[in-house]
Design an enzyme around this catalytic site. Sequence first.
Site, PDB file in Angstrom:
ATOM      1  N   GLY A  58       0.928  -1.347   0.115  1.00 46.69           N
ATOM      2  CA  GLY A  58       0.155   0.000   0.010  1.00 46.69           C
ATOM      3  C   GLY A  58       0.866   1.140   0.008  1.00 46.69           C
ATOM      4  O   GLY A  58       0.502   2.155  -0.641  1.00 46.69           O
ATOM      5  N   ASP A  97      -5.470   1.913  10.302  1.00 48.17           N
ATOM      6  CA  ASP A  97      -7.312   1.785  10.615  1.00 48.17           C
ATOM      7  C   ASP A  97      -7.524   1.056  12.043  1.00 48.17           C
ATOM      8  O   ASP A  97      -7.295   1.807  13.301  1.00 48.17           O
ATOM      9  CB  ASP A  97      -7.399   0.581   9.566  1.00 48.17           C
ATOM     10  CG  ASP A  97      -8.906   0.325   9.253  1.00 48.17           C
ATOM     11  OD1 ASP A  97      -9.818   1.240   9.779  1.00 48.17           O
ATOM     12  OD2 ASP A  97      -9.455  -0.890   8.857  1.00 48.17           O
TER      13      ASP A  97
HETATM   14  P1  IMP Z   1      -5.075  -2.065  10.236  1.00 47.60           P
HETATM   15  O1  IMP Z   1      -4.033  -3.248  10.709  1.00 47.60           O
HETATM   16  O2  IMP Z   1      -6.394  -2.355  10.424  1.00 47.60           O
HETATM   17  O3  IMP Z   1      -4.421  -0.818  10.909  1.00 47.60           O
HETATM   18  O4  IMP Z   1      -4.948  -1.939   8.541  1.00 47.60           O
HETATM   19  C1  IMP Z   1      -3.974  -1.288   7.942  1.00 47.60           C
HETATM   20  C2  IMP Z   1      -4.004  -2.096   6.629  1.00 47.60           C
HETATM   21  O5  IMP Z   1      -5.315  -2.139   6.040  1.00 47.60           O
HETATM   22  C3  IMP Z   1      -3.543  -0.869   5.549  1.00 47.60           C
HETATM   23  O6  IMP Z   1      -1.920  -1.052   5.596  1.00 47.60           O
HETATM   24  C4  IMP Z   1      -4.008  -1.005   4.435  1.00 47.60           C
HETATM   25  O7  IMP Z   1      -3.382  -1.895   3.534  1.00 47.60           O
HETATM   26  C5  IMP Z   1      -5.396  -1.782   4.556  1.00 47.60           C
HETATM   27  N1  IMP Z   1      -6.356  -0.654   4.845  1.00 47.60           N
HETATM   28  C6  IMP Z   1      -7.105  -0.387   6.008  1.00 47.60           C
HETATM   29  N2  IMP Z   1      -8.088   0.655   5.465  1.00 47.60           N
HETATM   30  C7  IMP Z   1      -8.199   0.862   4.208  1.00 47.60           C
HETATM   31  C8  IMP Z   1      -8.907   1.460   3.145  1.00 47.60           C
HETATM   32  O8  IMP Z   1      -9.686   2.566   3.712  1.00 47.60           O
HETATM   33  N3  IMP Z   1      -8.300   1.248   1.949  1.00 47.60           N
HETATM   34  C9  IMP Z   1      -7.663   0.305   1.600  1.00 47.60           C
HETATM   35  N4  IMP Z   1      -6.860  -0.368   2.329  1.00 47.60           N
HETATM   36  C10 IMP Z   1      -6.968  -0.251   3.611  1.00 47.60           C
HETATM   37 MG    MG Z   2      -0.829  -1.232   4.080  1.00 45.06          MG
END
Ligand code: IMP
Ligand code: MG
Length: 173
Positions: free
Chosen positions: A41, A99
């Site tokens: 990403g 996120d």
């Molecule tokens: P976390 O582990 O929930 O903080 O998620 C982080 C990862 O989820 C990020 O590195 C993104 O790759 C993916 N992610 C979270 N939200 C989004 C979004 O709105 N669009 C695309 N990818 C997301």
């Molecule tokens: Mg990511």
Amino acid sequence: MVIEKPFFTVEQLQNRVRELADRISADYEGKNLLAVGILKGAFMFYSDIVRMINVPLSVDFIIASSYLKTSTTGEVKVYYDIREDIRDKDVLLIEDIIDSGITLNYIRERVLARGPRSLKICAFLDKKEKRVVEVPIDYVGFEIPNEYVVGYGLDYDNKFRNLPYISIFKKTK
Ligand code: IMP
Ligand code: MG
């Protein structure tokens, strides 16, 4: 599937990246900066920001994922890890979006276990409302509402990463 009009335009993104890069350049003057991009990403944000940081730096990457379509699995898998010896490095993790915080928290602890000289985190987007695990973020591009976004490296099902701007993504039935 609907891609809405840009939520952040190319110009807004570039202006914000410039501001973050200026702060990072000031903070890392005279240090031994290792900029670690979290792939996939962060690839676009990473390549933009390193070009605007004007202190010497080394590059490396971590390939990790915790996402299955649009829901967090809570599991983080690492496919490629930092290859450098990081004990004398000031490591800056560069992530596209935070996120739940699960991915960054996992990666942060994994890197800290290797004893870097210092560790900071730069995340371009922050969905604060969705946080499950608290992670200290040193540089944030924008806080965004709880919407699924694509573009500027961010995907849905590995698509839309090449959009030069960020848009809200809506799944239609
Ligand atoms: P976390 O582990 O929930 O903080 O998620 C982080 C990862 O989820 C990020 O590195 C993104 O790759 C993916 N992610 C979270 N939200 C989004 C979004 O709105 N669009 C695309 N990818 C997301
Ligand atoms: Mg990511």
